[in-house]
Scaffold this active site. Structure first.
Site, PDB file in Angstrom:
ATOM      1  N   ARG A  92     -10.917   4.915  -1.945  1.00 45.43           N
ATOM      2  CA  ARG A  92     -10.851   6.386  -1.959  1.00 45.43           C
ATOM      3  C   ARG A  92      -9.585   6.877  -2.679  1.00 45.43           C
ATOM      4  O   ARG A  92      -9.570   7.981  -3.215  1.00 45.43           O
ATOM      5  CB  ARG A  92     -10.920   6.913  -0.529  1.00 45.43           C
ATOM      6  CG  ARG A  92      -9.775   6.519   0.350  1.00 45.43           C
ATOM      7  CD  ARG A  92     -10.105   6.604   1.831  1.00 45.43           C
ATOM      8  NE  ARG A  92     -11.003   5.531   2.242  1.00 45.43           N
ATOM      9  CZ  ARG A  92     -11.485   5.409   3.480  1.00 45.43           C
ATOM     10  NH1 ARG A  92     -11.172   6.305   4.404  1.00 45.43           N
ATOM     11  NH2 ARG A  92     -12.290   4.414   3.781  1.00 45.43           N
ATOM     12  N   LYS A 109      -6.870  -8.558   4.316  1.00 46.24           N
ATOM     13  CA  LYS A 109      -8.174  -8.887   4.879  1.00 46.24           C
ATOM     14  C   LYS A 109      -8.158 -10.298   5.466  1.00 46.24           C
ATOM     15  O   LYS A 109      -7.342 -11.138   5.062  1.00 46.24           O
ATOM     16  CB  LYS A 109      -9.253  -8.830   3.793  1.00 46.24           C
ATOM     17  CG  LYS A 109      -9.536  -7.456   3.224  1.00 46.24           C
ATOM     18  CD  LYS A 109     -10.584  -7.551   2.119  1.00 46.24           C
ATOM     19  CE  LYS A 109     -10.877  -6.193   1.513  1.00 46.24           C
ATOM     20  NZ  LYS A 109     -11.624  -5.310   2.445  1.00 46.24           N
TER      21      LYS A 109
END
Length: 518
Positions: A356, A282
């Site tokens: 996920r 990130k």
């Protein structure tokens, strides 16, 4: 802080502060009228000079009100009488507690239950005052060497009401008060966990908190270690954990308050205690806020805490897959293919789509409980923030009835959610040339494709997904965890134990409650 409900007239309350409402155009509520009448028009005299006009959320503190037994009178604006709704009432409650915290008052009596909130009954207002009070008084300063703000002196809140309550109203109000306090406590726990520094709130720390809760409420807790996950074939969860030195955990916290053989509602909370993005790193800006990537896990612990404190007659299991997502020499790489617990293979195209991955193995693990329904809660996609901002959580489900229950609960709790579709056509975006499924589906419809990925692992039960990326915490000056969606989840579970019309916010009967262990 202690709360209680009491009948009486405001002018006779021997309290450090009595709170009464004022509508726009300087119209007095019954409590304000009683105070004004006792004081021979003192309040209307002040209002006539323009000191307060009744605007929603405005406050005015009065001292030495004639013929009143209290030390202070706090007037709070409620806006237009015919337009008082959920937001206006909750804003007024927050304004009251903010004003009270700035005084030396140790106790206060609030005459706000008489305010006519559209489509809401007495119990709903009681619950909102309890939740709003605890939320307004919340402080997180445990990591500071010196506390900047003095602890509020306010210790006792009385919910005053002029009219005599029927036995049914009294019972429902007391029940709502206990529910509100439990929800407020659950939110505080979720906030504490979210606000902790990521070097403190690790997967091991989350497991310890679950074990402490299990000890307090006599719950069953199971903590799976890395070897256990390897034996179960949780390749997706373990792929996320590979770059971190912190050992992953899968935590199962079981509350059996309902029928002995009743199927549980299972809550699955994403517990990424810090998310760097992994090899798909990130940007540095605001990466500190990725400590909040475990707010799904925090909300599960907060909800189970609230349920156990209330002693609800329902079976609830909380499942928390917990890990860090870090880069490193052993970290998962974009393009790696892993096998999930379900047997499905996954091509990991982006290591920053890790939530996920840990959820899919937790959802497969959930099958062993033969659940009545499963709800996963996750700070999953930035796309949800773009779509819904910071007001509503995203809701996606493979079952219309379950989705309606959650939406009804969100309206009653004023913890908003909005349903998005799970059309099969979106599955096309998750196709992989090298595995059964890819873990990302491109920029378009990111919230939906993330849920479509999870849907592949929930074929055997009714399932809903809450994306709380936009609602779990605030940035900027007010940076901090919000405690959402503990109110929504708790209301959903309460509604399953009582007959509860959506428009009135009724809370049901005390006789339907399991005796609390506290």
């Amino acid at each position: 802080m202690k709360f209680n409900i009491k009948n009486g007239t405001p002018e006779k309350q021997r309290s450090a502060c009595v709170v009464a409402g004022i509508f726009e155009q300087q119209k007095l509520t019954p409590a304000a009228e009683a105070l004004d009448k006792s004081a021979n028009g003192y309040i209307t005299g002040i209002l006539s000079r323009g000191d307060m006009k009744g605007k929603a959320g405005a406050t005015l503190m009065l001292h030495n009100v004639p013929n009143s037994a209290c030390e202070r009178v706090l007037l709070v604006g409620l806006g237009k009488e015919q337009e008082l709704g959920d937001k206006g009432y909750r804003d007024a409650v927050r304004a009251v507690f903010k004003a009270l915290s700035d005084t030396g008052a140790a106790d206060a009596t609030l005459f706000l239950l008489e305010a006519p909130v559209k489509n809401r009954d007495l119990s709903w207002k009681v619950l909102q005052i309890a939740v709003g009070g605890l939320e307004s008084m919340y402080r997180f300063d445990r990591l500071k060497s010196k506390v900047e703000e003095a602890e509020p002196k306010l210790q006792k809140i009385t919910l005053g009401i002029i009219k005599s309550l029927t036995e049914e109203e009294q019972t429902a109000s007391e029940e709502a008060l206990q529910q509100g306090l439990a929800v407020g406590d659950g939110m505080s726990l979720a906030k504490d966990l979210g606000n902790l520094a990521p070097n403190i709130c690790t997967p091991t720390y989350l497991a310890e908190q679950a074990m402490n809760m299990a000890k307090t409420y006599k719950l069953k807790v199971t903590v799976l270690e890395q070897k256990d996950m390897e034996d179960l074939g949780m390749g997706a969860l373990l792929a996320v954990a590979r770059g971190s030195r912190q050992p992953p955990k899968l935590i199962a916290l079981e509350y059996w308050g309902g029928a002995k053989k009743g199927k549980p509602v299972v809550l699955v909370g994403k517990g990424v205690t810090f998310d760097t993005g992994g090899i798909s790193l990130k940007p540095a800006g605001e990466m500190d806020e990725m400590k909040y990537d475990m707010c799904g896990a925090a909300s599960v612990l907060g909800t189970v805490h609230a349920v156990a404190k209330m002693g609800l007659p329902i079976n609830v299991v909380g499942i928390i897959p917990a890990t860090e997502n870090m880069p490193g020499g052993n970290a998962t790489k974009p393009g790696d293919v892993v096998t999930s617990m379900s047997g499905q293979t996954i091509e990991i195209l982006n290591t920053d789509a890790e939530g996920r991955l840990i959820l899919c193995d937790a959802l497969a693990y959930t099958e062993r409980y033969e659940p009545e329904a499963v709800i996963d809660i996750a700070t999953l996609t930035g796309a949800c923030v773009i779509a819904l901002g910071h007001v509503a959580s995203g809701l996606l489900s493979n079952d219309d009835e379950l989705a309606r229950e959650l939406l009804d609960a969100s309206e009653r709790a004023v913890d908003r959610a909005w349903r998005l579709p799970l059309f099969d056509e979106y599955q096309e975006q998750l196709k992989s040339n090298f595995a059964d499924v890819a873990n990302i589906g491109g920029r378009a419809a990111g919230t939906i494709t993330a849920a479509c990925f999870l849907a592949r692992f929930t074929k055997k039960y009714r399932w809903a997904h809450l994306d709380i990326a936009g609602t779990a915490w605030k940035s900027g000056k007010e940076k901090g965890a919000t405690g959402r969606p503990v109110p929504l989840l708790t209301q959903f579970l309460i509604s399953r134990t009582t007959r509860q019309p959506g428009s009135t916010g009724e809370t049901g009967s005390r006789k339907n409650r399991r005796k609390s262990k506290e």
